[in-house]
Each structure stands twice: as structure tokens, then as C-alpha cells.
Write a protein that holds these residues in place. Structure first.
Motif, mmCIF file in Angstrom:
data_model
loop_
_atom_site.group_PDB
_atom_site.id
_atom_site.type_symbol
_atom_site.label_atom_id
_atom_site.label_comp_id
_atom_site.label_asym_id
_atom_site.label_seq_id
_atom_site.Cartn_x
_atom_site.Cartn_y
_atom_site.Cartn_z
ATOM 1 N N HIS A 107 31.619 39.979 15.929
ATOM 2 C CA HIS A 107 30.319 40.638 15.828
ATOM 3 C C HIS A 107 29.248 39.734 15.245
ATOM 4 C CE1 HIS A 107 32.051 40.812 11.878
ATOM 5 N NE2 HIS A 107 31.024 41.447 11.352
ATOM 6 N N LYS A 108 29.635 38.690 14.532
ATOM 7 C CA LYS A 108 28.681 37.813 13.853
ATOM 8 C C LYS A 108 27.716 37.141 14.827
ATOM 9 C CE LYS A 108 30.007 38.187 9.512
ATOM 10 N NZ LYS A 108 29.104 38.649 8.434
ATOM 11 N N ASP A 109 28.068 37.075 16.099
ATOM 12 C CA ASP A 109 27.184 36.431 17.065
ATOM 13 C C ASP A 109 25.856 37.170 17.191
ATOM 14 O OD1 ASP A 109 29.105 34.531 17.488
ATOM 15 O OD2 ASP A 109 29.905 35.475 19.298
ATOM 16 N N ARG A 110 25.874 38.469 17.040
ATOM 17 C CA ARG A 110 24.623 39.235 17.110
ATOM 18 C C ARG A 110 23.707 38.845 15.948
ATOM 19 N NH1 ARG A 110 25.353 44.092 20.482
ATOM 20 N NH2 ARG A 110 27.565 44.368 20.992
ATOM 21 N N LEU A 111 24.268 38.705 14.767
ATOM 22 C CA LEU A 111 23.501 38.309 13.589
ATOM 23 C C LEU A 111 22.959 36.891 13.740
ATOM 24 C CD1 LEU A 111 24.382 38.808 9.861
ATOM 25 C CD2 LEU A 111 24.075 36.492 10.714
ATOM 26 N N ASN A 112 23.807 35.961 14.167
ATOM 27 C CA ASN A 112 23.396 34.563 14.172
ATOM 28 C C ASN A 112 22.412 34.222 15.285
ATOM 29 O OD1 ASN A 112 24.598 33.022 11.915
ATOM 30 N ND2 ASN A 112 26.469 33.984 12.673
ATOM 31 N N ARG A 113 22.381 34.998 16.365
ATOM 32 C CA ARG A 113 21.318 34.788 17.354
ATOM 33 C C ARG A 113 19.963 34.993 16.679
ATOM 34 N NH1 ARG A 113 19.707 36.156 22.696
ATOM 35 N NH2 ARG A 113 17.787 34.953 23.018
ATOM 36 N N VAL A 114 19.905 35.947 15.768
ATOM 37 C CA VAL A 114 18.647 36.279 15.102
ATOM 38 C C VAL A 114 18.344 35.310 13.965
ATOM 39 C CG1 VAL A 114 17.418 38.079 13.838
ATOM 40 C CG2 VAL A 114 18.902 38.713 15.730
ATOM 41 N N THR A 115 19.345 34.992 13.137
ATOM 42 C CA THR A 115 19.089 34.150 11.969
ATOM 43 C C THR A 115 18.828 32.693 12.353
ATOM 44 O OG1 THR A 115 21.474 33.853 11.617
ATOM 45 C CG2 THR A 115 20.398 35.638 10.425
ATOM 46 N N VAL A 116 19.529 32.179 13.363
ATOM 47 C CA VAL A 116 19.255 30.813 13.815
ATOM 48 C C VAL A 116 17.881 30.750 14.474
ATOM 49 C CG1 VAL A 116 20.009 28.962 15.370
ATOM 50 C CG2 VAL A 116 21.684 30.172 13.965
ATOM 51 N N SER A 117 17.459 31.838 15.113
ATOM 52 C CA SER A 117 16.091 31.912 15.630
ATOM 53 C C SER A 117 15.084 31.756 14.495
ATOM 54 C CB SER A 117 15.864 33.247 16.346
ATOM 55 O OG SER A 117 16.585 33.318 17.554
ATOM 56 N N ALA A 118 15.379 32.386 13.361
ATOM 57 C CA ALA A 118 14.483 32.263 12.205
ATOM 58 C C ALA A 118 14.430 30.828 11.708
ATOM 59 C CB ALA A 118 14.942 33.197 11.089
ATOM 60 N N ALA A 119 15.585 30.141 11.698
ATOM 61 C CA ALA A 119 15.609 28.743 11.273
ATOM 62 C C ALA A 119 14.728 27.886 12.166
ATOM 63 C CB ALA A 119 17.056 28.224 11.280
ATOM 64 N N LEU A 120 14.791 28.116 13.467
ATOM 65 C CA LEU A 120 13.934 27.374 14.397
ATOM 66 C C LEU A 120 12.456 27.675 14.149
ATOM 67 C CD1 LEU A 120 15.850 27.699 17.795
ATOM 68 C CD2 LEU A 120 15.464 25.595 16.502
ATOM 69 N N ALA A 121 12.140 28.934 13.960
ATOM 70 C CA ALA A 121 10.754 29.332 13.756
ATOM 71 C C ALA A 121 10.176 28.732 12.479
ATOM 72 C CB ALA A 121 10.647 30.853 13.719
ATOM 73 N N GLU A 122 11.031 28.557 11.473
ATOM 74 C CA GLU A 122 10.580 27.991 10.203
ATOM 75 C C GLU A 122 10.565 26.470 10.214
ATOM 76 O OE1 GLU A 122 9.372 29.901 7.548
ATOM 77 O OE2 GLU A 122 9.432 31.310 9.233
ATOM 78 N N GLY A 123 11.022 25.862 11.307
ATOM 79 C CA GLY A 123 11.051 24.406 11.384
ATOM 80 C C GLY A 123 12.081 23.771 10.479
ATOM 81 N N ALA A 124 13.152 24.501 10.166
ATOM 82 C CA ALA A 124 14.184 23.984 9.273
ATOM 83 C C ALA A 124 14.937 22.830 9.932
ATOM 84 C CB ALA A 124 15.163 25.099 8.895
ATOM 85 N N PRO A 125 15.381 21.833 9.136
ATOM 86 C CA PRO A 125 16.131 20.718 9.706
ATOM 87 C C PRO A 125 17.575 21.066 10.042
ATOM 88 C CG PRO A 125 15.935 20.438 7.341
ATOM 89 C CD PRO A 125 15.100 21.637 7.702
ATOM 90 N N GLY A 126 18.053 22.240 9.616
ATOM 91 C CA GLY A 126 19.415 22.662 9.895
ATOM 92 C C GLY A 126 19.680 24.002 9.250
ATOM 93 N N VAL A 127 20.909 24.496 9.407
ATOM 94 C CA VAL A 127 21.310 25.752 8.778
ATOM 95 C C VAL A 127 22.510 25.501 7.881
ATOM 96 C CG1 VAL A 127 20.446 27.149 10.696
ATOM 97 C CG2 VAL A 127 22.849 26.488 10.643
ATOM 98 N N VAL A 128 22.649 26.331 6.851
ATOM 99 C CA VAL A 128 23.786 26.249 5.948
ATOM 100 C C VAL A 128 24.347 27.644 5.753
ATOM 101 C CG1 VAL A 128 22.281 26.388 3.903
ATOM 102 C CG2 VAL A 128 24.621 25.490 3.676
#
Length: 398
Positions: A107-128
Motif C-alpha cells: 500500500h505504501k506506493d500510494r503514499l510515495n507517489r504523493v510524497t516524492v511528488s512533493a520532493a520534486l516540487a520543493e526542488g529537493a536533491p533527494g529523499v530520505v
């Protein structure tokens, strides 16, 4: 992008005090700064322009790619891996929403589609992410798909198969003592600018956008059933899943699409159970000691306010299940063709333990594939060269 696929997200609102609102960006990954204290952290959630939701949004069939529900999700910048659209199957006397069919088998894939989108929108160099299981694998996969590096802080006791799973996506994986995982993640966020997709606070807040991905389970269930179920039993660790599904049904009722919403039941290991403790004591959240359990995916010492809200607002309840009850549910699901991780069988185990009757369909969420369990692949296989040896080693009832 078609206008029906544009996010209608307008801001963030405190669960500690709904009168407190913040802009949509940046995501408040450390909870509501105005209501949180050193002992309790209140999450924020995403608010929407509900009066602008397109007509017919819930007339479409569920399918892969949760962008079909984009008006009621934060902006989706990350590419899809085909998450969502999972089957609803009859098994063991209930309906099972089989989330093991997602791209990284949880089920985590539903969450991470959204949270990784946020990382991209914020211009983050990566996720942790701090995770020893499903969350780490999913975050690594979606980060890889989006072209972002990922750091996964895991524990030495996580299953080797899961560690290999995470590394396959190119993530940097580190074994970190449990007591150092969150402080180290916070340091990585503060010093490297990586976007956190898991919790950083004393009680759980996690990423404010995360539960929004889980709302899509509610949307799919409504379309698949043609109505809201009477009850949903969900494996519960930090309760983002539980709350997300509840919020999805609450939105359907708010929009006039559904006339009812289900009672929500958190299903936690009896070795811990912070949400059960919080509900029983009337606390906004609780922290407990966790004893030995093989249900490592939901064995969480720190609870969060989301779980309490989902249970109390829906008129649901909490259920604590033993490893033996989990194994029985896992075995019985497997006998009907559904192999769930031990933690993923908690919904069925909780439904059985509660023993209540409901006026309508009951859904148990199965969260993850049995491939993720501790000890998978270690059992010996019986040898046979003759027919008699085959017959002698057949399982009981064959």
C-alpha cells in the motif's frame, strides 16, 4: 493536463486546531508548529476547494495510476509506477482489498507517489526515509522513477530480501540503531536538504501529504462496491493508512456522493498498540513499549493523532492481535490464494477477534506481499524421488 486532473489542494490545516491553516507549501513535515509540544505532535492535513470538484469524478472505474483522482490529491509531479486499482476479493468470509498488487507489493506506493511528488516540487536533491520494510522499498522505487537519489535508514534486523529489494532501486541503504534513526534522518534533512518521507516527531506526524494517497483506497472501494462498506479493518502502525481511508470516505459523504461512511478499526500487534492505548485513555496520542513480535511492519512504539481521530470520528474501535492470531489469518488467506505479509493479515485477524456483526459489507485491507516477511525462503523443501515419498509428504487434507 486536462482540467479534471488539476489538483484542487488549497492549503494545510492543523489536526490539533482546525482553525489554524497554513499555505500548501512547503509541506509541514514536522507537524503543526503552533499546537505541538514536546510530548505530542499534531499533524496537519491537506485542504481542498471541494466546491470545485468535477462532476462525475467518481463515475470512472478504478485502475492503475492514482492521478485519476488528482482533483482531491496534492499536485502529482512524480511519474506513476501504476499504483492503485487493486482488486477487492472475497476471502475468508469478508472482502479483502489486496494492496500487495501495487508496484512494490504494498500500500505504501500510494503514499510515495504523493510524497516524492512533493520532493520534486520543493526542488529537493533527494529523499530520505527511516524504514525497515515496505516504506523504504516504495520510497526508493518512486525516487528512482523520478530521478532522485534516496537514503534509506534501516535496522539490522530487517529481512535480507527486503534490503535487496531496496538496493535494487539504487538507494543508499544504511543499518542504523532504532534509537538513532529519527535523529539521523533529521540531521540529513537539515544538513543535506533531503526531503523526509517518514516521521521526525515525538508522536507520529509523518509527511502531511502521505495519507492523501491512501484516500484513493476509499474512492476505489466506493466504486467497487457501489456504496460505502459498513466497516473497514486496517493493519495499523502509524495509522496513516487508517486515517487516509477514513478521510476519503468522509470526503465522499461531504460531497454528497456517499450517504454513509464506514466504522474504522485499527488492528495492531498485542505486543504494542499505541493507538489502542490512546483511545482507551482518551489521550490524543500515546507511546508504548513494544514487546517481541514478528509483525515488524506495524510494531510501532509511537502512535499519532490521526489514528485516534479515525477511530473516534467514525465510531469504530481498536483491536489488538497476537502473532498466533496473525499467523492463523495469514495461513487462511494463503489457502484462498492471497499471500499477505504477517502484518498485512492484521485486518482479517482483527475482524475475527472482534467478532462483531455489521449491517453491510466488511472490508479488510491486506497491505503487503508475504515475500516481505522475516524468514521467507528459509524453510526446507521435502525431497522425493518416488510416488510413495510424494504421498507421505502431502499436507494434511490434500
Amino acid at each position: 493536463m486536462h482540467q479534471d486532473h488539476v489538483s484542487l489542494a488549497t492549503g494545510q490545516r492543523s489536526l490539533g486546531d482546525p482553525a489554524i491553516a497554513y499555505p500548501l507549501r512547503p509541506p509541514l513535515t514536522r507537524g503543526c508548529p503552533r499546537t505541538s509540544t514536546g510530548r505530542i505532535a499534531y499533524p496537519v492535513e491537506v485542504d481542498y476547494a471541494y466546491d470545485r470538484v468535477p462532476a462525475g469524478l467518481f463515475d470512472q472505474p478504478p485502475g492503475p495510476d492514482i492521478a485519476r483522482w488528482a482533483p482531491l490529491l496534492p499536485p502529482l509531479s512524480a511519474p506513476t509506477l501504476g499504483e492503485g486499482g487493486t482488486p477487492l476479493l472475497e476471502a475468508c468470509g469478508v472482502l479483502v482489498k489486496d494492496e500487495s498488487r501495487n508496484p512494490t507489493w504494498s500500500h505504501k506506493d500510494r503514499l510515495n507517489r504523493v510524497t516524492v511528488s512533493a520532493a520534486l516540487a520543493e526542488g529537493a536533491p533527494g529523499v530520505v526515509v527511516a524504514s525497515s520494510g515496505n516504506h523504504g522499498a516504495s520510497a526508493a522505487a518512486y525516487a528512482a522513477r523520478a530521478g532522485l537519489p534516496a537514503i534509506v535508514l534501516a535496522s539490522a534486523g530487517s529481512p535480507p530480501a527486503v534490503q535487496s529489494f531496496v538496493r535494487a532501486y539504487g538507494a543508499a541503504v544504511f543499518s542504523v540503531p532504532v534509537e538513532r534513526r529519527w535523529p539521523l534522518m533529521t540531521e540529513i534533512v537539515d544538513r543535506l536538504g533531503y526531503h523526509p518521507v517518514s516521521n521526525q516527531t515525538v508522536t507520529h506526524t509523518g509527511h502531511p501529504y502521505g495519507p492523501e494517497g491512501y484516500k484513493t483506497i476509499a474512492y476505489e472501494l466506493f466504486v467497487q462496491l457501489g456504496r460505502a462498506p459498513a466497516a473497514v479493518f486496517a493493519p495499523t502502525g502509524y495509522a496513516e493508512l487508517l486515517y487516509g481511508v477514513w478521510k476519503g470516505f468522509a470526503e465522499l459523504r461531504r460531497l454528497g456522493v456517499a450517504g454513509t461512511a464506514p466504522r474504522m478499526f485499527s488492528c495492531e500487534p498485542a505486543a504494542g498498540g499505541p493507538h489502542a492505548r490512546a483511545v482507551a485513555t482518551g489521550a490524543p496520542a500515546a507511546i508504548v513499549e513494544v514487546g517481541p513480535t514478528d509483525a515488524y511492519g506495524i510494531a510501532c512504539p509511537a502512535g499519532g493523532h490521526r489514528g485516534v481521530r479515525a477511530v473516534t470520528d467514525s465510531g469504530g474501535g481498536t483491536v489488538l492481535v497476537t502473532d498466533e492470531e496473525l499467523r492463523a489469518a495469514q495461513r487462511d488467506l494463503g489457502r484462498e490464494g492471497l499471500w499477505q505479509e504477517l502484518s498485512g493479515a492484521a485486518g482479517l485477524a482483527g475482524y475475527r477477534k472482534l467478532g462483531a456483526a455489521f449491517d453491510g459489507p466488511v472490508v479488510c485491507v491486506g497491505t503487503s506481499s508475504g515475500f516481505k516477511d522475516v524468514g521467507v525462503g528459509s524453510a526446507e523443501i521435502a525431497e522425493a524421488t518416488t510416488f510413495d515419498e510424494v504421498v507421505a509428504n502431502l499436507p494434511a487434507g490434500s
